[in-house]
Every structure is written in C-alpha cells, then in structure tokens.
Design a protein around this motif. Structure first.
Motif, short mmCIF file in Angstrom:
data_model
loop_
_atom_site.label_atom_id
_atom_site.label_comp_id
_atom_site.label_asym_id
_atom_site.label_seq_id
_atom_site.Cartn_x
_atom_site.Cartn_y
_atom_site.Cartn_z
N LEU A 31 20.09 4.01 71.07
CA LEU A 31 19.00 3.61 71.95
C LEU A 31 19.14 4.19 73.34
O LEU A 31 20.23 4.56 73.76
CB LEU A 31 18.94 2.08 72.04
CG LEU A 31 18.86 1.33 70.72
CD1 LEU A 31 19.03 -0.16 70.94
CD2 LEU A 31 17.56 1.63 70.01
N LYS A 90 9.56 4.82 69.12
CA LYS A 90 9.80 3.40 68.82
C LYS A 90 10.35 2.70 70.06
O LYS A 90 11.28 3.19 70.70
CB LYS A 90 10.77 3.24 67.66
CG LYS A 90 11.00 1.78 67.30
CD LYS A 90 11.79 1.63 66.03
CE LYS A 90 12.13 0.19 65.84
NZ LYS A 90 11.52 -0.46 64.78
N TYR A 92 11.53 -1.29 71.78
CA TYR A 92 12.14 -2.56 71.41
C TYR A 92 11.82 -3.60 72.47
O TYR A 92 11.82 -3.29 73.66
CB TYR A 92 13.66 -2.41 71.26
CG TYR A 92 14.03 -1.43 70.18
CD1 TYR A 92 14.34 -1.87 68.91
CD2 TYR A 92 14.03 -0.06 70.43
CE1 TYR A 92 14.65 -0.97 67.90
CE2 TYR A 92 14.35 0.84 69.43
CZ TYR A 92 14.65 0.39 68.17
OH TYR A 92 14.95 1.28 67.17
N ILE A 103 17.84 -7.17 73.35
CA ILE A 103 16.59 -6.90 72.63
C ILE A 103 16.49 -7.80 71.41
O ILE A 103 17.50 -8.32 70.92
CB ILE A 103 16.49 -5.43 72.18
CG1 ILE A 103 17.64 -5.05 71.24
CG2 ILE A 103 16.38 -4.50 73.38
CD1 ILE A 103 17.47 -3.70 70.55
N PRO A 106 15.65 -5.63 65.41
CA PRO A 106 14.55 -5.07 64.62
C PRO A 106 14.54 -5.63 63.20
O PRO A 106 15.60 -5.92 62.63
CB PRO A 106 14.81 -3.57 64.61
CG PRO A 106 16.23 -3.40 65.04
CD PRO A 106 16.64 -4.64 65.76
#
Length: 108
Positions: A31, A90, A92, A103, A106
C-alpha cells in the motif's frame, strides 16, 4: 481503538510526512499511505498501468503521479486524472485512530 478483527494498523501517523507518501507492506497488501492537510489516504502502491510504485511518485494536493510513466490518480477515490492509466486505483477506507493509520480490512 478500532475493532482489530476488521481493521489493519499500517503505521504511526508520525511516520508519514505532510505532502508525502509512504510504502507499507502488510500480509499480501502493498500500500501507499499519503498525508494531505493532516488527513490520511491509502491506496494500492502499484500503478494500474505498469510497474511504477506510487509511493515513489509525485504528490501534488490529492493527485499522485506515477514516476514511471506519468499517469495520475486522485488518492481520495482512485479516479484517473491523467492518461495513460485506464484502470481506476483501489483505495482503502481509513478508520479514525489517535496515533496510527488504520484501514478497514478488505473483503476477501
């Protein structure tokens, strides 16, 4: 503190300088964590167009530019800002926390 079963702690807030991005790897995720006007945003680190790492790119306001080919994304929603990218990035959801960037985990 957030429910740890449904969240992932990425780093301390102090690890991310204002106007900068930080690469964070956790589990299978790679990330990029951004700090803009003391608000945190998190996206996938890899550009959707090629091998560029967005954490190595150029952040101006809420737009990250891939240093590999110049494609740009809005870090707030992953929308494409400039070509050659054609696939949305994408993002988050960041969960409020006093000292860490956290976060929502997912969905599988």
């Amino acid at each position: 503190m957030a429910d740890t079963e449904n969240t992932i702690e990425l780093c301390a807030k102090d690890d991310v300088a204002e106007g900068e991005a930080l690469k964070v790897e956790t589990g299978d995720l790679e990330l990029a964590v951004y700090r803009v006007e003391d608000t945190f945003y998190v996206t996938d680190n890899m550009c959707t167009h090629g091998p560029g790492e967005l954490s190595e790119g150029y952040l101006e306001g809420h737009v990250i530019e891939c240093d590999f080919h110049g494609g740009q994304f809005d870090i707030r929603n992953g929308e494409i800002v400039a070509p050659p990218c054609i696939v949305k990035l994408k993002t988050y959801k960041v969960v409020p926390h006093d000292s860490a960037v956290v976060i929502e985990a997912p969905a599988d």
